[in-house]
Design a protein around this motif. Structure first.
Motif, short mmCIF file in Angstrom:
data_model
loop_
_atom_site.label_atom_id
_atom_site.label_comp_id
_atom_site.label_asym_id
_atom_site.label_seq_id
_atom_site.Cartn_x
_atom_site.Cartn_y
_atom_site.Cartn_z
N GLN A 61 -3.42 7.76 3.58
CA GLN A 61 -4.78 7.23 3.51
C GLN A 61 -4.80 5.73 3.79
OE1 GLN A 61 -6.74 8.11 -0.18
NE2 GLN A 61 -8.58 7.00 0.34
N GLY A 62 -3.94 4.98 3.08
CA GLY A 62 -3.76 3.56 3.38
C GLY A 62 -5.03 2.75 3.35
N THR A 63 -5.84 2.90 2.27
CA THR A 63 -7.12 2.21 2.22
C THR A 63 -6.97 0.71 2.27
OG1 THR A 63 -7.91 4.04 0.85
CG2 THR A 63 -9.28 2.06 0.93
N SER A 94 -5.78 -0.57 5.64
CA SER A 94 -6.86 -0.43 6.62
C SER A 94 -7.89 -1.54 6.46
CB SER A 94 -7.53 0.94 6.48
OG SER A 94 -6.60 1.98 6.69
N TRP A 95 -8.18 -1.90 5.21
CA TRP A 95 -9.14 -2.98 4.97
C TRP A 95 -8.64 -4.29 5.57
CZ3 TRP A 95 -8.80 -7.66 2.41
CH2 TRP A 95 -10.00 -8.33 2.20
N ASP A 123 0.85 -1.18 0.00
CA ASP A 123 0.00 0.00 0.00
C ASP A 123 0.89 1.24 0.00
OD1 ASP A 123 -1.97 1.84 0.18
OD2 ASP A 123 -3.02 0.92 1.87
N THR A 174 -6.64 -4.65 8.07
CA THR A 174 -6.72 -4.56 9.53
C THR A 174 -8.13 -4.86 10.01
OG1 THR A 174 -4.96 -2.90 9.56
CG2 THR A 174 -6.35 -3.06 11.51
N VAL A 175 -9.11 -4.27 9.34
CA VAL A 175 -10.52 -4.54 9.69
C VAL A 175 -10.84 -6.01 9.48
CG1 VAL A 175 -12.92 -4.00 9.12
CG2 VAL A 175 -11.21 -2.18 9.17
N THR A 216 3.68 -1.60 3.48
CA THR A 216 3.40 -0.20 3.16
C THR A 216 4.67 0.48 2.67
OG1 THR A 216 3.83 0.47 5.45
CG2 THR A 216 1.54 -0.01 4.85
#
Length: 364
Positions: free
Chosen positions: A189-191, A194-195, A184, A197-198, A216
Protein backbone atom coordinates in the motif's frame (compact mmCIF):
# COMPACT_ATOMS: atom_id res chain seq x y z
CA UNK A 1 16.17 53.88 14.77
CA UNK A 2 13.24 52.14 13.15
CA UNK A 3 14.84 52.03 9.72
CA UNK A 4 15.78 48.64 8.35
CA UNK A 5 19.38 49.63 7.84
CA UNK A 6 21.74 50.54 10.65
CA UNK A 7 23.65 53.80 10.35
CA UNK A 8 26.36 54.35 12.93
CA UNK A 9 27.05 57.85 14.27
CA UNK A 10 30.28 59.27 15.64
CA UNK A 11 31.08 57.36 18.87
CA UNK A 12 30.70 59.29 22.12
CA UNK A 13 32.16 58.31 25.49
CA UNK A 14 30.39 58.41 28.82
CA UNK A 15 31.04 56.96 32.27
CA UNK A 16 29.30 54.46 34.52
CA UNK A 17 27.58 56.11 37.49
CA UNK A 18 25.66 53.17 38.95
CA UNK A 19 25.85 49.37 38.77
CA UNK A 20 23.04 47.21 40.09
CA UNK A 21 23.25 43.72 38.66
CA UNK A 22 22.55 43.89 34.96
CA UNK A 23 21.07 47.42 35.21
CA UNK A 24 23.68 50.07 34.49
CA UNK A 25 23.36 53.89 34.62
CA UNK A 26 25.68 55.84 32.33
CA UNK A 27 26.29 59.61 32.21
CA UNK A 28 27.21 61.30 28.91
CA UNK A 29 28.37 64.82 28.05
CA UNK A 30 25.61 67.36 27.51
CA UNK A 31 24.22 67.15 24.00
CA UNK A 32 25.49 63.61 23.37
CA UNK A 33 22.71 61.54 24.95
CA UNK A 34 22.32 58.18 23.12
CA UNK A 35 18.96 57.28 21.61
CA UNK A 36 16.75 54.61 23.12
CA UNK A 37 17.89 51.11 22.04
CA UNK A 38 21.36 52.35 21.11
CA UNK A 39 24.15 49.86 21.75
CA UNK A 40 26.89 50.95 24.17
CA UNK A 41 30.24 49.24 24.70
CA UNK A 42 32.14 48.99 27.97
CA UNK A 43 35.31 47.07 28.82
CA UNK A 44 35.64 45.18 32.10
CA UNK A 45 39.18 44.67 33.37
CA UNK A 46 39.52 41.33 35.15
CA UNK A 47 42.28 42.05 37.66
CA UNK A 48 42.15 38.56 39.19
CA UNK A 49 43.02 36.98 35.84
CA UNK A 50 46.27 38.85 35.35
CA UNK A 51 48.27 36.49 37.52
CA UNK A 52 46.83 33.41 35.85
CA UNK A 53 47.61 34.62 32.34
CA UNK A 54 43.98 34.58 31.19
CA UNK A 55 42.11 37.24 29.22
CA UNK A 56 42.48 40.53 31.07
CA UNK A 57 39.69 42.47 29.40
CA UNK A 58 36.12 41.62 28.42
CA UNK A 59 33.92 43.86 26.30
CA UNK A 60 30.20 43.74 26.99
CA UNK A 61 27.26 45.37 25.25
CA UNK A 62 24.71 47.58 26.98
CA UNK A 63 21.36 48.56 25.48
CA UNK A 64 19.81 51.93 26.33
CA UNK A 65 16.33 51.44 27.77
CA UNK A 66 15.49 54.75 29.46
CA UNK A 67 16.46 58.43 29.62
CA UNK A 68 16.72 59.49 33.29
CA UNK A 69 17.53 63.15 32.78
CA UNK A 70 20.74 65.05 33.61
CA UNK A 71 22.38 63.44 30.55
CA UNK A 72 22.04 59.98 32.13
CA UNK A 73 20.67 56.81 30.55
CA UNK A 74 19.65 53.50 32.10
CA UNK A 75 20.87 50.42 30.28
CA UNK A 76 20.61 46.65 30.43
CA UNK A 77 23.79 44.59 30.13
CA UNK A 78 23.71 41.60 27.79
CA UNK A 79 26.51 39.79 29.63
CA UNK A 80 27.49 39.37 33.31
CA UNK A 81 28.73 42.61 34.86
CA UNK A 82 31.13 41.10 37.39
CA UNK A 83 34.12 43.44 37.69
CA UNK A 84 32.32 46.52 36.28
CA UNK A 85 32.92 49.57 38.47
CA UNK A 86 31.74 53.18 38.62
CA UNK A 87 33.70 55.53 36.45
CA UNK A 88 34.36 52.95 33.73
CA UNK A 89 34.44 54.46 30.25
CA UNK A 90 31.45 53.67 28.03
CA UNK A 91 31.32 54.34 24.28
CA UNK A 92 28.15 54.94 22.28
CA UNK A 93 28.13 53.07 18.97
CA UNK A 94 25.54 55.51 17.62
CA UNK A 95 23.28 52.68 16.42
CA UNK A 96 21.07 49.95 17.87
CA UNK A 97 22.17 46.34 18.21
CA UNK A 98 22.15 44.76 14.76
CA UNK A 99 22.51 41.24 13.41
CA UNK A 100 23.57 39.89 10.02
CA UNK A 101 20.81 38.98 7.56
CA UNK A 102 20.80 37.08 4.29
CA UNK A 103 22.64 33.99 3.11
CA UNK A 104 25.54 34.60 5.50
CA UNK A 105 23.34 33.40 8.38
CA UNK A 106 22.89 29.91 6.93
CA UNK A 107 24.74 27.33 8.95
CA UNK A 108 25.84 29.81 11.61
CA UNK A 109 24.79 30.52 15.18
CA UNK A 110 24.71 34.12 16.46
CA UNK A 111 24.37 35.70 19.85
CA UNK A 112 22.04 38.65 20.46
CA UNK A 113 24.81 41.08 19.50
CA UNK A 114 25.21 39.48 16.07
CA UNK A 115 28.54 37.78 16.82
CA UNK A 116 29.10 34.40 15.17
CA UNK A 117 29.51 31.70 17.79
CA UNK A 118 30.43 28.73 15.60
CA UNK A 119 32.96 30.39 13.33
CA UNK A 120 35.87 28.15 12.45
CA UNK A 121 39.41 29.48 13.07
CA UNK A 122 40.29 29.56 9.37
CA UNK A 123 36.84 30.69 8.17
CA UNK A 124 36.38 34.11 6.57
CA UNK A 125 32.86 35.51 6.76
CA UNK A 126 31.84 38.69 5.00
CA UNK A 127 28.72 40.38 6.36
CA UNK A 128 27.26 42.69 3.73
CA UNK A 129 24.01 43.61 5.45
CA UNK A 130 22.87 43.99 9.05
CA UNK A 131 19.45 44.88 10.45
CA UNK A 132 18.67 46.27 13.93
CA UNK A 133 16.89 43.91 16.31
CA UNK A 134 14.22 46.58 16.96
CA UNK A 135 12.17 47.43 13.88
CA UNK A 136 8.75 48.85 13.17
CA UNK A 137 6.13 46.38 11.86
CA UNK A 138 5.48 46.51 8.11
CA UNK A 139 2.83 48.85 6.77
CA UNK A 140 -0.65 47.44 6.30
CA UNK A 141 -0.37 47.47 2.51
CA UNK A 142 2.79 45.33 2.76
CA UNK A 143 1.11 42.51 4.68
CA UNK A 144 0.25 39.23 2.98
CA UNK A 145 -3.46 38.46 2.67
CA UNK A 146 -2.94 34.72 3.12
CA UNK A 147 -1.16 32.57 5.70
CA UNK A 148 2.27 31.34 4.68
CA UNK A 149 4.52 28.77 6.33
CA UNK A 150 7.89 29.88 7.62
CA UNK A 151 10.49 27.25 6.72
CA UNK A 152 12.89 26.88 9.66
CA UNK A 153 15.01 24.15 8.09
CA UNK A 154 14.29 21.90 11.09
CA UNK A 155 12.40 19.20 9.30
CA UNK A 156 10.41 17.81 12.24
CA UNK A 157 9.00 21.27 12.98
CA UNK A 158 8.28 22.11 9.34
CA UNK A 159 6.38 18.83 8.95
CA UNK A 160 4.47 18.51 12.24
CA UNK A 161 4.15 22.01 13.71
CA UNK A 162 5.03 24.56 11.02
CA UNK A 163 5.42 28.18 12.04
CA UNK A 164 3.41 30.95 10.41
CA UNK A 165 5.23 33.89 8.83
CA UNK A 166 4.76 37.27 10.44
CA UNK A 167 4.64 36.28 14.10
CA UNK A 168 7.05 35.90 16.98
CA UNK A 169 7.94 32.53 18.43
CA UNK A 170 10.70 31.09 20.58
CA UNK A 171 12.33 27.76 19.74
CA UNK A 172 14.40 25.90 22.32
CA UNK A 173 16.18 22.64 21.61
CA UNK A 174 19.37 20.74 22.07
CA UNK A 175 21.73 19.31 19.51
CA UNK A 176 20.38 17.18 16.70
CA UNK A 177 16.81 18.32 16.18
CA UNK A 178 16.67 18.28 12.43
CA UNK A 179 17.03 14.79 10.93
CA UNK A 180 13.92 12.68 10.56
CA UNK A 181 13.47 9.41 8.69
CA UNK A 182 10.15 7.88 7.69
CA UNK A 183 10.28 4.12 7.04
CA UNK A 184 7.14 2.88 5.31
CA UNK A 185 6.54 -0.76 6.17
CA UNK A 186 2.93 -0.67 5.00
CA UNK A 187 3.80 -2.20 1.65
CA UNK A 188 2.52 -2.68 -1.03
CA UNK A 189 0.00 0.00 0.00
CA UNK A 190 2.81 2.39 0.91
CA UNK A 191 0.59 5.33 1.89
CA UNK A 192 3.35 7.42 3.45
CA UNK A 193 5.83 6.86 0.66
CA UNK A 194 3.15 7.69 -1.91
CA UNK A 195 2.37 10.94 -0.11
CA UNK A 196 6.01 11.99 -0.27
CA UNK A 197 6.12 11.21 -3.98
CA UNK A 198 3.06 13.38 -4.60
CA UNK A 199 4.60 16.09 -2.43
CA UNK A 200 7.80 16.20 -4.44
CA UNK A 201 5.89 16.38 -7.71
CA UNK A 202 3.52 19.11 -6.52
CA UNK A 203 5.91 21.48 -4.71
CA UNK A 204 9.06 23.43 -5.43
CA UNK A 205 12.45 21.75 -5.33
CA UNK A 206 13.48 23.71 -2.22
CA UNK A 207 10.53 22.46 -0.21
CA UNK A 208 11.96 21.30 3.11
CA UNK A 209 9.24 18.77 3.83
CA UNK A 210 10.13 16.96 0.62
CA UNK A 211 13.73 16.64 1.81
CA UNK A 212 12.75 14.44 4.73
CA UNK A 213 14.46 11.12 4.20
CA UNK A 214 12.14 8.24 3.36
CA UNK A 215 12.69 4.51 3.09
CA UNK A 216 10.64 1.35 2.67
CA UNK A 217 10.68 -2.13 4.20
CA UNK A 218 8.89 -5.21 2.87
CA UNK A 219 9.70 -7.63 5.70
CA UNK A 220 10.28 -7.41 9.44
CA UNK A 221 13.96 -8.28 8.96
CA UNK A 222 14.31 -5.49 6.43
CA UNK A 223 12.57 -3.11 8.85
CA UNK A 224 15.11 -3.87 11.58
CA UNK A 225 17.95 -3.41 9.11
CA UNK A 226 16.61 -0.05 7.89
CA UNK A 227 16.26 1.27 11.45
CA UNK A 228 19.87 0.32 12.17
CA UNK A 229 20.97 2.18 9.03
CA UNK A 230 19.32 5.37 10.25
CA UNK A 231 20.48 5.36 13.86
CA UNK A 232 21.95 8.84 13.42
CA UNK A 233 18.45 10.28 12.92
CA UNK A 234 16.76 12.20 15.72
CA UNK A 235 13.33 10.77 14.93
CA UNK A 236 12.39 7.59 13.08
CA UNK A 237 8.74 7.18 12.15
CA UNK A 238 7.60 3.64 11.34
CA UNK A 239 4.40 3.26 9.32
CA UNK A 240 3.38 -0.39 9.63
CA UNK A 241 0.27 -2.47 8.86
CA UNK A 242 -1.59 -3.63 11.99
CA UNK A 243 -2.42 -7.11 10.69
CA UNK A 244 0.99 -8.40 9.61
CA UNK A 245 2.19 -9.89 12.89
CA UNK A 246 5.92 -10.06 12.14
CA UNK A 247 6.14 -6.47 10.90
CA UNK A 248 4.05 -5.05 13.74
CA UNK A 249 5.94 -7.05 16.38
CA UNK A 250 9.26 -5.78 15.04
CA UNK A 251 8.00 -2.18 15.04
CA UNK A 252 6.78 -2.50 18.64
CA UNK A 253 10.16 -3.82 19.77
CA UNK A 254 12.03 -1.04 17.95
CA UNK A 255 9.78 1.87 18.93
CA UNK A 256 9.67 4.00 22.07
CA UNK A 257 6.08 5.03 21.38
CA UNK A 258 3.43 3.25 19.32
CA UNK A 259 0.27 5.07 18.23
CA UNK A 260 -2.59 2.78 17.24
CA UNK A 261 -5.14 4.63 15.09
CA UNK A 262 -8.64 3.26 15.55
CA UNK A 263 -11.63 4.32 13.49
CA UNK A 264 -14.74 5.27 15.44
CA UNK A 265 -16.69 2.05 14.96
CA UNK A 266 -17.33 -1.19 16.83
CA UNK A 267 -15.79 -3.22 14.00
CA UNK A 268 -12.53 -1.22 14.20
CA UNK A 269 -12.31 -1.84 17.95
CA UNK A 270 -12.80 -5.57 17.52
CA UNK A 271 -10.20 -5.67 14.74
CA UNK A 272 -7.67 -3.81 16.90
CA UNK A 273 -7.92 -6.37 19.69
CA UNK A 274 -5.54 -8.60 17.69
CA UNK A 275 -2.77 -6.05 18.29
CA UNK A 276 -2.93 -6.51 22.07
CA UNK A 277 -1.21 -9.92 21.95
CA UNK A 278 1.62 -8.43 19.89
CA UNK A 279 1.95 -5.59 22.41
CA UNK A 280 2.32 -8.03 25.29
CA UNK A 281 4.96 -9.98 23.37
CA UNK A 282 6.91 -6.81 22.61
CA UNK A 283 6.84 -5.64 26.23
CA UNK A 284 8.64 -8.83 27.24
CA UNK A 285 11.59 -7.67 25.13
CA UNK A 286 11.65 -3.93 25.97
CA UNK A 287 9.42 -1.23 27.38
CA UNK A 288 7.22 0.59 24.87
CA UNK A 289 4.40 3.07 25.36
CA UNK A 290 1.29 2.12 23.37
CA UNK A 291 -1.59 4.57 23.01
CA UNK A 292 -4.78 4.58 20.98
CA UNK A 293 -5.82 7.51 18.78
CA UNK A 294 -9.39 7.96 17.59
CA UNK A 295 -9.79 8.69 13.88
CA UNK A 296 -12.96 9.60 11.96
CA UNK A 297 -14.27 10.58 15.38
CA UNK A 298 -17.62 12.28 15.98
CA UNK A 299 -17.15 14.22 19.22
CA UNK A 300 -19.94 15.20 21.62
CA UNK A 301 -22.22 12.38 20.51
CA UNK A 302 -23.75 9.48 22.39
CA UNK A 303 -21.99 7.04 20.04
CA UNK A 304 -18.59 8.56 20.83
CA UNK A 305 -19.09 8.00 24.55
CA UNK A 306 -20.26 4.42 23.99
CA UNK A 307 -17.27 3.65 21.75
CA UNK A 308 -14.83 5.09 24.28
CA UNK A 309 -16.30 2.88 27.00
CA UNK A 310 -16.16 -0.18 24.72
CA UNK A 311 -12.55 0.52 23.67
CA UNK A 312 -11.49 0.90 27.29
CA UNK A 313 -13.14 -2.39 28.18
CA UNK A 314 -12.02 -4.39 25.14
CA UNK A 315 -8.53 -3.00 24.53
CA UNK A 316 -7.37 -1.57 27.83
CA UNK A 317 -5.02 0.85 26.05
CA UNK A 318 -4.56 4.48 27.10
CA UNK A 319 -6.60 6.71 24.79
CA UNK A 320 -5.12 10.08 23.83
CA UNK A 321 -7.34 13.01 24.69
CA UNK A 322 -6.92 14.40 21.19
CA UNK A 323 -9.14 12.73 18.60
CA UNK A 324 -9.06 13.28 14.85
CA UNK A 325 -12.58 14.02 13.69
CA UNK A 326 -14.17 12.97 10.41
CA UNK A 327 -12.93 15.81 8.21
CA UNK A 328 -12.42 16.25 4.48
CA UNK A 329 -9.07 18.01 5.13
CA UNK A 330 -7.27 14.75 5.98
CA UNK A 331 -7.91 12.78 2.75
CA UNK A 332 -7.56 15.95 0.67
CA UNK A 333 -4.13 16.67 2.19
CA UNK A 334 -3.07 13.08 1.54
CA UNK A 335 -4.12 13.19 -2.09
CA UNK A 336 -2.64 16.60 -2.85
CA UNK A 337 0.73 16.10 -1.16
CA UNK A 338 0.09 18.77 1.48
CA UNK A 339 0.38 18.75 5.24
CA UNK A 340 -2.75 19.39 7.26
CA UNK A 341 -1.14 22.62 8.43
CA UNK A 342 -1.24 23.86 4.83
CA UNK A 343 -4.96 23.13 4.44
CA UNK A 344 -7.57 25.86 5.06
CA UNK A 345 -9.46 23.82 7.69
CA UNK A 346 -8.66 25.58 10.99
CA UNK A 347 -10.24 22.80 13.09
CA UNK A 348 -8.05 20.14 11.48
CA UNK A 349 -4.96 22.27 12.12
CA UNK A 350 -5.94 22.70 15.77
CA UNK A 351 -6.48 18.95 16.20
CA UNK A 352 -3.09 18.15 14.75
CA UNK A 353 -1.32 20.72 16.95
CA UNK A 354 -3.01 19.26 20.04
CA UNK A 355 -2.06 15.73 19.00
CA UNK A 356 1.59 16.70 18.48
CA UNK A 357 1.70 18.47 21.86
CA UNK A 358 0.24 15.41 23.58
CA UNK A 359 2.72 13.06 21.89
CA UNK A 360 5.63 15.32 22.88
CA UNK A 361 4.63 15.07 26.54
CA UNK A 362 4.65 11.28 26.32
CA UNK A 363 8.05 11.17 24.60
CA UNK A 364 9.59 13.45 27.22
Amino acid sequence: MADNQTTAAEPTNGRVTRVQGSVIDVEFPVGHLPDIYNALKVTIVNTSAKEEGEAKETEITLEVEQHLGDSTVRCVALKPTDGLVRGASVSDTGAPISVPVGDVTKGHVFDVSGNILNKKPDETITVSERWPIHRNPPAFDQLESKTQMFETGIKVIDLLTPYVQGGKIGLFGGAGVGKTVLIDGDMPQGTSASWFTVRQEATATNDLVSKLKTDTANTHKELVSKVEQHQDADFIILDCPPRIAEMTRAALVLADLCLVPVGASVAEIWATSDVLELVEQAKKVRSVDVCMVWTRHRPHTKLAKELTALATQELGLPILKTALALRVAYPEALGSGLTVAEMPDANAKAELRELVAEVRKIIR
